[in-house]
Structure formats: structure tokens, C-alpha cells
Design an enzyme around this catalytic site. Structure first.
Site, short mmCIF file in Angstrom:
data_model
loop_
_atom_site.label_atom_id
_atom_site.label_comp_id
_atom_site.label_asym_id
_atom_site.label_seq_id
_atom_site.Cartn_x
_atom_site.Cartn_y
_atom_site.Cartn_z
N HIS A 41 11.89 -1.14 5.31
CA HIS A 41 11.40 -2.30 4.57
C HIS A 41 12.48 -3.31 4.19
O HIS A 41 12.17 -4.35 3.60
CB HIS A 41 10.67 -1.86 3.29
CG HIS A 41 11.60 -1.40 2.21
ND1 HIS A 41 12.10 -0.13 2.16
CD2 HIS A 41 12.13 -2.05 1.15
CE1 HIS A 41 12.88 -0.01 1.11
NE2 HIS A 41 12.94 -1.16 0.48
C1 UD1 Z 1 11.42 -5.03 -3.18
C2 UD1 Z 1 12.87 -5.15 -3.59
C3 UD1 Z 1 13.70 -4.15 -2.82
C4 UD1 Z 1 13.13 -2.76 -2.95
C5 UD1 Z 1 11.67 -2.74 -2.59
C6 UD1 Z 1 11.09 -1.38 -2.86
C7 UD1 Z 1 13.59 -7.42 -4.23
C8 UD1 Z 1 14.32 -8.62 -3.81
N1 UD1 Z 1 13.40 -6.48 -3.30
O1 UD1 Z 1 11.35 -5.38 -1.81
O2 UD1 Z 1 15.02 -4.16 -3.33
O3 UD1 Z 1 13.86 -1.90 -2.11
O4 UD1 Z 1 10.97 -3.71 -3.38
O5 UD1 Z 1 9.92 -1.17 -2.14
O6 UD1 Z 1 13.21 -7.31 -5.37
N2 UD1 Z 1 3.54 -6.67 -0.77
C9 UD1 Z 1 2.22 -6.29 -0.75
N3 UD1 Z 1 1.77 -5.49 -1.77
C10 UD1 Z 1 2.56 -5.08 -2.79
C11 UD1 Z 1 3.89 -5.50 -2.81
C12 UD1 Z 1 4.38 -6.29 -1.79
O7 UD1 Z 1 1.47 -6.63 0.16
O8 UD1 Z 1 2.07 -4.36 -3.70
C13 UD1 Z 1 4.05 -7.49 0.35
C14 UD1 Z 1 3.93 -9.00 0.11
O9 UD1 Z 1 3.62 -9.60 1.32
C15 UD1 Z 1 5.34 -9.37 -0.28
C16 UD1 Z 1 6.18 -8.40 0.51
O10 UD1 Z 1 5.42 -7.20 0.54
O11 UD1 Z 1 5.64 -10.69 0.02
C17 UD1 Z 1 7.54 -8.12 -0.09
O12 UD1 Z 1 7.41 -7.70 -1.46
P1 UD1 Z 1 8.62 -7.96 -2.49
O13 UD1 Z 1 8.33 -7.30 -3.77
O14 UD1 Z 1 8.96 -9.41 -2.53
O15 UD1 Z 1 9.84 -7.29 -1.78
P2 UD1 Z 1 9.98 -5.84 -1.17
O16 UD1 Z 1 10.24 -5.99 0.27
O17 UD1 Z 1 8.86 -4.99 -1.60
N1 UDP Z 2 8.22 6.32 -1.65
C1 UDP Z 2 6.90 6.74 -1.82
N2 UDP Z 2 5.99 6.47 -0.83
C2 UDP Z 2 6.32 5.83 0.33
C3 UDP Z 2 7.67 5.42 0.49
C4 UDP Z 2 8.59 5.67 -0.52
O1 UDP Z 2 6.57 7.33 -2.84
O2 UDP Z 2 5.45 5.62 1.18
C5 UDP Z 2 9.19 6.60 -2.72
C6 UDP Z 2 10.40 7.38 -2.28
O3 UDP Z 2 10.16 8.76 -2.36
C7 UDP Z 2 11.45 6.91 -3.26
C8 UDP Z 2 11.06 5.48 -3.55
O4 UDP Z 2 9.70 5.35 -3.17
O5 UDP Z 2 11.40 7.64 -4.46
C9 UDP Z 2 11.91 4.54 -2.74
O6 UDP Z 2 11.37 3.27 -2.79
P1 UDP Z 2 11.59 2.20 -1.65
O7 UDP Z 2 11.98 2.86 -0.39
O8 UDP Z 2 10.38 1.35 -1.66
O9 UDP Z 2 12.76 1.31 -2.23
P2 UDP Z 2 14.35 1.43 -2.32
O10 UDP Z 2 14.70 2.79 -2.79
O11 UDP Z 2 14.90 1.12 -0.98
O12 UDP Z 2 14.72 0.37 -3.28
#
Ligand code: UD1
Ligand code: UDP
Length: 361
Positions: free
Chosen positions: A203
Site C-alpha cells: 500500500h
Molecule cells: C495511510 C498512511 C500510511 C499508513 C497507511 C496504513 C498517510 C500519509 N499515510 O496511507 O502511512 O501506512 O495509512 O494503512 O497518512 N481508502 C478507502 N477507504 C478507507 C481508507 C482509504 O477507500 O477506509 C482509499 C481512498 O481512496 C484513499 C486511499 O485509500 O484516497 C488512501 O488513503 P489514505 O488514508 O490517504 O492513505 P493510505 O494509503 O491509507
Molecule cells: N492489518 C490488518 N489487516 C490487513 C492488513 C494489515 O489487520 O488486511 C494490520 C497488520 O496486522 C498491522 C497493521 O494492520 O498490525 C499494519 O497496518 P498497515 O499495513 O495498513 O500500515 P503501516 O504499518 O504500513 O503503517
């Protein structure tokens, strides 16, 4: 003492779970603010129920958006809450836009900030997370570092006061949660057998927003699946959208590559523990793999969790298809020896130590 904890994204619900529980057990007034950065059921609600997190007192409903827009909207709404509640401390977790917005809103009002997971660095300023964590560390009064490397990173930036190497809160939560996980049931649900499948999560912005990188990773997964490895890929909504937007045809994938919606935390723990190998660019997942003795191949050029690279447990490959496939095929054939689990990330009492420090202050 009144504390406001700010969460918003999937990993933050997990990181906050035990600190929140322990603060409340000690009778401290904690108010939970959910920015709404993540909002789908399987990106948010499921973690609150599994981890028994209290219902947030404030749900700000910010949702998705460009960085400035999303962070700015959070700043406006968090400030309103802080002005109303007048907390003594604001706790922020990790490195998301919700972290930065919480820290900025607090410090501008002269409210002390506690940063859980301080001092991590990738030294790649193109990562939004690097900006968020550096800025947050520099305005925090308490810097709860998970490792000695994180402490050293802070020292190099001239930060010496308020640093506590408490270990990693994710280790605490994982150890406590795994006892409640029915591994057999979860493996049956996903139709996979212990150590006979590979788990994948992708992601990171650098991997989803750059077409070439995403195509390379996608092709590498397909190639590994074609060799005969079953790959279970719970797909982050960001990645799903990126595949679609880039016109990458997910329907002509190998039949061994199984795309599923994001799974719950308990499911994820069971899958990580029973996978033969994990392919991930997630920060949290690469450590959780280590907690269970499952190595990770990381399609990135750098990682914040350098200890696991240094001991040779995890491998960085970059995003070239051949490098990913080569590394995975080498790693799946050798089983790792049993590790002294978690020794690099504390003793599973980081949340107790954080609460202790905050209560004493
Ligand atoms: C965010 C964090 C990242 C973290 C990740 C965990 C920032 C800059 N990034 O990235 O550090 O590792 O969360 O998962 O804060 N979306 C949905 N449904 C949701 C949430 C998101 O559809 O419930 C989609 C939307 O299209 C959105 C995209 O995911 O634009 C990205 O979501 P966003 O929260 O901006 O960043 P992440 O990639 O999730
Ligand atoms: N995780 C989860 N379901 C998923 C993917 C990740 O519960 O489908 C959990 C994972 O076990 C970990 C956390 O989400 O505890 C990590 O989050 P993510 O990978 O979204 O973000 P990051 O750690 O890179 O910020």
C-alpha cells in the site's frame, strides 16, 4: 490529568489499543479522537470491536483527500476539540497525516505532545510518512522510541530530552491478541494450510502511485504464483484503486494469486504466523512477521525497521520484478531457525512504561 489520544488510520487503532486501556484502568481521563482518515468497516470499525477500543468520543469524519487538504481539515477539527476539552497531553501514534495534524494542533495551543513510535527514519523525504514523523518528533515533549536505533536517530537530529526507549507497542498488542486468535478457524476460512502459502500486502504511495512499480510488483506476484505458490493478498483500498486506475488487468491473474478484501487484525495475525513468507511494504507487518518467525521480502529501497535487515531476517528488494521473484524463491526454500521472538522490540510492556511515564509527569 486529561489526555486526548488521536487516531485515524488502521495501524493507529492497533497501536493505541493497550495504551488506551491502561490509561483508563489507571483512572486517567482519556478522550479518544478518530479523525476518520480510514472509514471503511474493514479499515476501522473491525479493529475497535476486536481490540475492545472504546467508542471514540469524537469522530471527525475527515475522510480521504490530497495531503494538504486532508491534513488541513484535520487540523481545523482537532483544534476545535482541543479548545473545548483543554487536555494536558495529546498522544499521537506513528507517522500518518492524523499524527501530524494532532501534533501540530496541540503544539500551536501549547499543549504537550507525546509521540508513540518516535525516532523512526527512512531518510527518504519523498515519503509522506517521513515528513510526518520528523515534524512530529520535533514538537514532542515525550518521545517514546521503540528501538535503540530510533533513539540514535533522534540524537542525530539534536533531540536529547524526553526520549524513552520503551519497546514497541505493536509487540505488546500482538502478544496479547494472539492468545485470543483461533488460528485453525482462520486458516480454514481462507482455505490455506500452515507454511504452504505466501501472504502479501502492498500500500505504500511509492508502490501504488508509480505505475511502473505497481506493474512490477503485480507481475512478480503473478510469476511467483505461477511457480505454484499460493499467495493470499488482502488488498488495501488504495492499491485496489491504483490497479484499476492504471488499467492493470486483475482478471487475467494467476489462479494461485488470491485477492481478498482487507482482513481483521486477528485474521492478519493468524495469517502472518502461518505463512511461509510475507511480501509486504507495510511497516507494521514486517515486524509482526518477525514476532512469529515469518520472514518478509520488502519491495522497497529502504525501511525504518533496519534491525531486521541487519540480522538478515528480512530482505529489501526494491521494485524490479526479477529482484522480487529471485529473493522470494530463495527465501521460501529455506526455513528460518526459531528466533528469540521480539527481543529486538522490547519485552511486551511498552504500553505499561508509556502510561507510567505520563502518569508520573
Ligand atoms: C495511510 C498512511 C500510511 C499508513 C497507511 C496504513 C498517510 C500519509 N499515510 O496511507 O502511512 O501506512 O495509512 O494503512 O497518512 N481508502 C478507502 N477507504 C478507507 C481508507 C482509504 O477507500 O477506509 C482509499 C481512498 O481512496 C484513499 C486511499 O485509500 O484516497 C488512501 O488513503 P489514505 O488514508 O490517504 O492513505 P493510505 O494509503 O491509507
Ligand atoms: N492489518 C490488518 N489487516 C490487513 C492488513 C494489515 O489487520 O488486511 C494490520 C497488520 O496486522 C498491522 C497493521 O494492520 O498490525 C499494519 O497496518 P498497515 O499495513 O495498513 O500500515 P503501516 O504499518 O504500513 O503503517
Amino acid at each position: 490529568m486529561k489526555i486526548i489520544s488521536i487516531v485515524g488510520a488502521r495501524p493507529q487503532f492497533i497501536k493505541a489499543a493497550l495504551v488506551s486501556k491502561k490509561l483508563r484502568t489507571k483512572g486517567i481521563k482519556e478522550i479518544l479522537v478518530h479523525t476518520g482518515q480510514h472509514y471503511d468497516f474493514n479499515m476501522s470499525d473491525v479493529f475497535f470491536s476486536e481490540l475492545e477500543l472504546p467508542k471514540p468520543e469524537y469522530y471527525l469524519g475527515i475522510g480521504s483527500g490530497n495531503h494538504g487538504e486532508q491534513t488541513g481539515k484535520m487540523l481545523i477539527e482537532i483544534e476545535k476539540v482541543l479548545l473545548k476539552e483543554k487536555p494536558d497531553v495529546v498522544i499521537v501514534y506513528g507517522d500518518t497525516n492524523s499524527t501530524l495534524a494532532g501534533a501540530l494542533a496541540a503544539i500551536k495551543l501549547h499543549i504537550s505532545v507525546a509521540h508513540v513510535e518516535a525516532g523512526l527514519r527512512s531518510f527518504n523525504k519523498e515519503m509522506p510518512e517521513e515528513i510526518n514523523r520528523v515534524l512530529t518528533d520535533h514538537v514532542s515533549k515525550w518521545l517514546f522510541a521503540p528501538t535503540e536505533t530510533a533513539v540514535k536517530n533522534l540524537h542525530k537530529e539534536g533531540i536529547f530530552n524526553g526520549i524513552y526507549n520503551v519497546g514497541d507497542v505493536m509487540f505488546d498488542v500482538a502478544l496479547e491478541s494472539i492468545q485470543r486468535v483461533n488460528e485453525k478457524e482462520i486458516l480454514e476460512k481462507h482455505n490455506v494450510r500452515p507454511k504452504r502459502f505466501i501472504l502479501a500486502t502492498i500500500h505504500r504511495a511509492e508502490n501504488t502511485d508509480v505505475k511502473e512499480n505497481l506493474e512490477n510488483i503485480w507481475q512478480a506476484l503473478n510469476e511467483i504464483a505461477l511457480i505454484g505458490w499460493e499467495i493470499l493478498f488482502p488488498i488495501h483500498p488504495r492499491t485496489e484503486k491504483a490497479l484499476r486506475n492504471f488499467g492493470i488487468d486483475v482478471h487475467s491473474k494467476s489462479k494461485n494469486l488470491l485477492l481478498i478484501p482487507p482482513v481483521s487484525y486477528f485474521e492478519m495475525l493468524a495469517l502472518e504466523k502461518n505463512a511461509r513468507l510475507i511480501i509486504t511494504d507495510s511497516g507494521g507487518v514486517q515486524k509482526e512477521g518477525y514476532f512469529w518467525g515469518t520472514p518478509c521480502v520488502i519491495p522497497r529501497n529502504e525501511t525504518e525497521w533496519v534491525e531486521l535487515i541487519e540480522i538478515g531476517f528480512n530482505k529489501l528488494t526494491g521494485t524490479k520484478k526479477e529482484d522480487i521473484v529471485k529473493c522470494v524463491t530463495e527465501m521460501v526454500t529455506k526455513m528460518e531457525e526459531k528466533l528469540n521472538i521480539g527481543s529486538l522490540y522490547g519485552r511486551g510492556n511498552a504500553s505499561d512504561r508509556i502510561v507510567e511515564v505520563l502518569v508520573k509527569s
